[in-house]
Design an enzyme around this catalytic site. Structure first.
Site, PDB file in Angstrom:
ATOM      1  N   LYS A   1      10.678   6.755   1.720  1.00  0.00           N
ATOM      2  CA  LYS A   1       9.975   5.467   1.739  1.00  0.00           C
ATOM      3  C   LYS A   1      10.880   4.404   2.346  1.00  0.00           C
ATOM      4  O   LYS A   1      12.082   4.381   2.083  1.00  0.00           O
ATOM      5  CB  LYS A   1       9.621   5.090   0.298  1.00  0.00           C
TER       6      LYS A   1
ATOM      7  N   PHE B   1      -7.334   3.713  -7.718  1.00  0.00           N
ATOM      8  CA  PHE B   1      -6.588   2.595  -8.306  1.00  0.00           C
ATOM      9  C   PHE B   1      -6.392   2.815  -9.805  1.00  0.00           C
ATOM     10  O   PHE B   1      -5.274   2.724 -10.319  1.00  0.00           O
ATOM     11  CB  PHE B   1      -7.330   1.279  -8.044  1.00  0.00           C
TER      12      PHE B   1
ATOM     13  N   THR C   1      -5.677   9.604  -6.728  1.00  0.00           N
ATOM     14  CA  THR C   1      -5.020   8.426  -6.120  1.00  0.00           C
ATOM     15  C   THR C   1      -5.907   7.178  -6.190  1.00  0.00           C
ATOM     16  O   THR C   1      -5.640   6.194  -5.501  1.00  0.00           O
ATOM     17  CB  THR C   1      -4.615   8.701  -4.649  1.00  0.00           C
TER      18      THR C   1
ATOM     19  N   GLY D   1       0.864  -1.180   0.000  1.00  0.00           N
ATOM     20  CA  GLY D   1       0.000   0.000   0.000  1.00  0.00           C
ATOM     21  C   GLY D   1       0.903   1.233   0.000  1.00  0.00           C
ATOM     22  O   GLY D   1       0.440   2.374   0.045  1.00  0.00           O
ATOM     23  N   THR D   2       2.206   0.975  -0.093  1.00  0.00           N
ATOM     24  CA  THR D   2       3.208   2.052  -0.030  1.00  0.00           C
ATOM     25  C   THR D   2       2.989   3.101  -1.108  1.00  0.00           C
ATOM     26  O   THR D   2       2.938   4.294  -0.821  1.00  0.00           O
ATOM     27  CB  THR D   2       4.626   1.476  -0.266  1.00  0.00           C
TER      28      THR D   2
ATOM     29  N   HIS E   1      10.589  -0.014   3.778  1.00  0.00           N
ATOM     30  CA  HIS E   1       9.820  -1.184   4.228  1.00  0.00           C
ATOM     31  C   HIS E   1      10.466  -1.776   5.479  1.00  0.00           C
ATOM     32  O   HIS E   1      10.113  -2.874   5.902  1.00  0.00           O
ATOM     33  CB  HIS E   1       9.812  -2.275   3.153  1.00  0.00           C
TER      34      HIS E   1
ATOM     35  N   ARG F   1      -1.527  -4.063   5.642  1.00  0.00           N
ATOM     36  CA  ARG F   1      -2.540  -4.742   4.829  1.00  0.00           C
ATOM     37  C   ARG F   1      -2.726  -6.148   5.379  1.00  0.00           C
ATOM     38  O   ARG F   1      -1.753  -6.765   5.848  1.00  0.00           O
ATOM     39  CB  ARG F   1      -2.051  -4.802   3.380  1.00  0.00           C
TER      40      ARG F   1
END
Ligand code: A3P
Length: 252
Positions: free
Chosen positions: A65, A188, A186, A9-10, A67, A89
């Site tokens: 960003k 999809f 934004t 979902g980043t 992870h 998620r």
């Protein structure tokens, strides 16, 4: 300094944050592909600037960003009291999404068959470590750090509500018109068609195997899990998630 965190979902939250920071102006978000707008701090690939190099060359306020699991975040993020947005998620859709992502991303090890990857996920042998620890540890960290913890499923269910949370967290209340623009930009489909967000230019992503912005739904796991896999997954999940107040939604 602002940062988008996630376990899938980043890219979505990055684009939302970029829109919020730029007053809801989509033209500003067309200034460069997303991987150049928001340095991915742990990324090091041959022949391109590393995430760290990009970040160092960028004036504040920066959107970064990562992870990384919470324990591996460089201490300076805490020392400088950065604002952090984490998107979690549900585990089953996360597994499915990562499976397709690892197939199309030639910079990561090939995932093998679905059955093999399923086992790797349960063993925690996936990029950036076990999902269960990742989401739990960041969930605990939010109690004493400036972390906005969001859920992918809530973003799908009520984007306006979740975007409002982002605006409040970033102290940028832009009003209803801007919010509508952010929702549209934004969505999809908009992000899938937008060359600044769909990673079409990264040479190590093979979109003919699977597009990066692939399906974007809640519950896609049902088209992948066998009944037996689902039972095993749930049993393993109960053991690993015991004691946490975290609650995920697996279908809408
Ligand atoms: P799927 O593989 O389920 O389609 P990340 O950016 O963290 O790598 O996550 C990628 C996942 O987020 C992919 O999920 C992708 O389709 C989904 N995604 C990207 N942009 C989205 C959007 N605007 N709305 C919903 N899902 C989105």
């Amino acid at each position: 300094m602002i940062k988008a965190e996630t376990t899938k979902g980043t890219t979505w939250i990055q684009e939302i944050v970029d829109m919020v920071i730029h007053g809801g102006d989509p033209a500003m978000c067309q200034r460069a592909p997303i991987h150049l707008r928001h340095p991915f701090i742990e990324l090091r690939c041959p022949n391109i600037p590393s995430g760290l190099e990009l970040a160092e060359a960028m004036p504040p306020p920066r959107i970064l960003k990562t992870h990384l699991p919470v324990q591996l975040l460089p201490p300076s993020f805490w020392e400088k009291d950065c604002k952090i947005i984490y998107v979690a998620r549900n585990a089953k859709d996360n597994l499915v999404s990562y499976y397709h992502f690892q197939q199309m991303n030639r910079a990561l090890p090939h995932p093998g068959t679905w059955a093999q990857y399923f086992e790797k996920f349960l063993a925690g042998e996936v990029p950036w470590g076990p999902w269960h620890d990742h989401v739990k540890d960041w969930w605990e960290a939010r109690e004493h750090q400036r972390i906005l913890y969001l859920f992918y499923e809530d973003m799908k269910k009520d984007p306006a509500h979740e975007i409002q949370k982002v605006m409040t967290f970033l102290e940028k209340d832009l009003g209803e018109d801007a919010k509508e623009k952010i929702i549209g930009h934004t969505s999809f489909q908009a992000m899938k068609e937008n060359p600044m967000t769909n990673y079409c230019a990264l040479p190590w992503f093979d979109h003919s195997v699977s597009p990066f912005i692939r399906k974007g739904t809640v519950g896609d796991w049902k088209t992948h899990f066998t009944v037996e896999q689902n039972e095993r997954f749930d049993e393993d999940y109960r053991t690993k998630m015991v004691g946490t107040s975290l609650n995920f939604c697996n279908e809408l």
